[in-house]
Each structure stands twice: as structure tokens, then as C-alpha cells.
Motif scaffolding. Sequence first.
Motif, short mmCIF file in Angstrom:
data_model
loop_
_atom_site.label_atom_id
_atom_site.label_comp_id
_atom_site.label_asym_id
_atom_site.label_seq_id
_atom_site.Cartn_x
_atom_site.Cartn_y
_atom_site.Cartn_z
N GLY A 100 15.25 -12.39 -24.08
CA GLY A 100 14.73 -11.78 -22.74
C GLY A 100 14.88 -12.61 -21.67
O GLY A 100 15.62 -13.75 -21.69
N ARG B 31 16.13 -5.37 -14.99
CA ARG B 31 16.26 -6.13 -16.32
C ARG B 31 15.16 -6.59 -16.87
O ARG B 31 14.90 -6.87 -18.05
N GLY B 32 14.06 -6.75 -15.87
CA GLY B 32 12.79 -7.10 -16.61
C GLY B 32 11.85 -7.12 -15.40
O GLY B 32 12.35 -7.46 -14.05
N THR B 49 5.92 -9.89 -19.52
CA THR B 49 7.38 -9.57 -19.19
C THR B 49 7.32 -7.98 -19.70
O THR B 49 7.10 -7.76 -20.90
N TYR B 51 10.05 -4.44 -19.87
CA TYR B 51 11.19 -4.35 -19.94
C TYR B 51 11.91 -2.68 -19.73
O TYR B 51 12.60 -2.14 -19.30
N SER B 52 10.81 -2.02 -20.15
CA SER B 52 11.08 -0.52 -20.02
C SER B 52 9.79 0.42 -19.76
O SER B 52 8.77 0.03 -20.04
#
Lengths: 114, 109
Positions: A100, B31-32, B49, B51-52
Amino acid sequence: EPEVTQTPSHQVTQMGQEVILRCVPISNHLYFYWYRQILGQKVEFLVSFYNNEISEKSEIFDDQFSVERPDGSNFTLKIRSTKLEDSAMYFCASRPSGGGETQYFGPGTRLLVL
Amino acid sequence: EDQVTQSPEALRLQEGESSSLNCSYTVSGLRGLFWYRQDPGKGPEFLFTLYSAGEEKEKERLKATLTKKESFLHITAPKPEDSATYLCAAVTGGFKTIFGAGTRLFVKA
């Protein structure tokens, strides 16, 4: 727990002098970053570095700035001829190649240009 | 233009008074989306974090959520030690990281 370290914690310099800020990223990380934060303002991206070359840089990162990975552990930011407006906190960050986009930040170097 | 906007600028809570911080983003090819905590004079400390859209993550009194346009950091029953500036950041499709201005949280005992 592994940490990003930065030296020095504080640096005072005269306008026009060169400064080198040093960072030791987390040992298995392969992506490295520099950011700056002027007092009371946002954290601003300067540059990212991977595989011994710059991968992205911002408009702030002009010809006065350069980065280097002189050995297997250090990552440096050089400001060739400092200006008053370069006074800020400078943060180094690193992230591993897989797993990530999370970046881990160091404690920062406070740069004061007189 | 890629942009990250946080609100409110400052938030004052009583201990135990739950609330949410907002991060709105306009980013090409996200992307994050990150949340960090920053104490005065210190570096950003990683929290989450995402991501989606639809993703949620929790850690102690904090919970982060993500939609296609914004992220929320929910603070449940905060304590004085939660007082800090909370930063939101996004990594764009061009691999640049953009930070918001932060929300300064004050929790009074």
C-alpha cells in the motif's frame, strides 16, 4: 517499532548558506519523501524518490533543492542557497515497496533562516 | 485541480462528547486516503489508510470511513489526550500526496 529518524532536530542558518537535512528511513522501505510545513500552514509535498531517482516533485522543489541517497541508509535534502521563506519544519517520510501507500513520517527538522 | 479540504478548522469537545471530522477530496485517480495525528512541533503520526469507498477502519476511540467524495474521522467518547491536529491526506493517481489544512481538536476534561 522501527521509526524514521531525522537530524538535526533544529538548524539555524544565515540567508544564502547551504544546508543539508538528513533522514534515516525505516530499513526495509524503498520509497522516500520530503515535505515541508511552514508554521501554521499545511504540510506540503516536495519530492518523492525511488530506485535512486526522483519520481515526482512539486513546484516548490526548484533548482535550489536536491535530494540524494549517499549510502544504504541515509536520505538527504540539500538547499543550496537558503532564503528567509525556506524557514519551516521539514519532514522525511518513507514507505515499503509493497503493502500500500502508507507513509511513515519522521519527527522533523526545524529550519530557521535568518 | 486536486484538492483536500478539512472541516471544521477547530473543534472543542467536552470529554466523552463524540463527534466527527470531515475531509472532502477532489483527486484524480485516488490511490489512498490517509489520516494522521499531529502534536505541536512533531511529525504526523499515522492513524489509518483507506483505499476504496465503503471501507472503514477502527482503532481505539477512532473510526475512519470513506466515500467517493469524502472521509470522516469519528471520535467516540474522546479524552483530553486525544487533543491534537488531525490531518487528512490523499495520494493522487500521479503519486503526489496532498494534505488538508487539518482540524485542531481540543478535548476538555
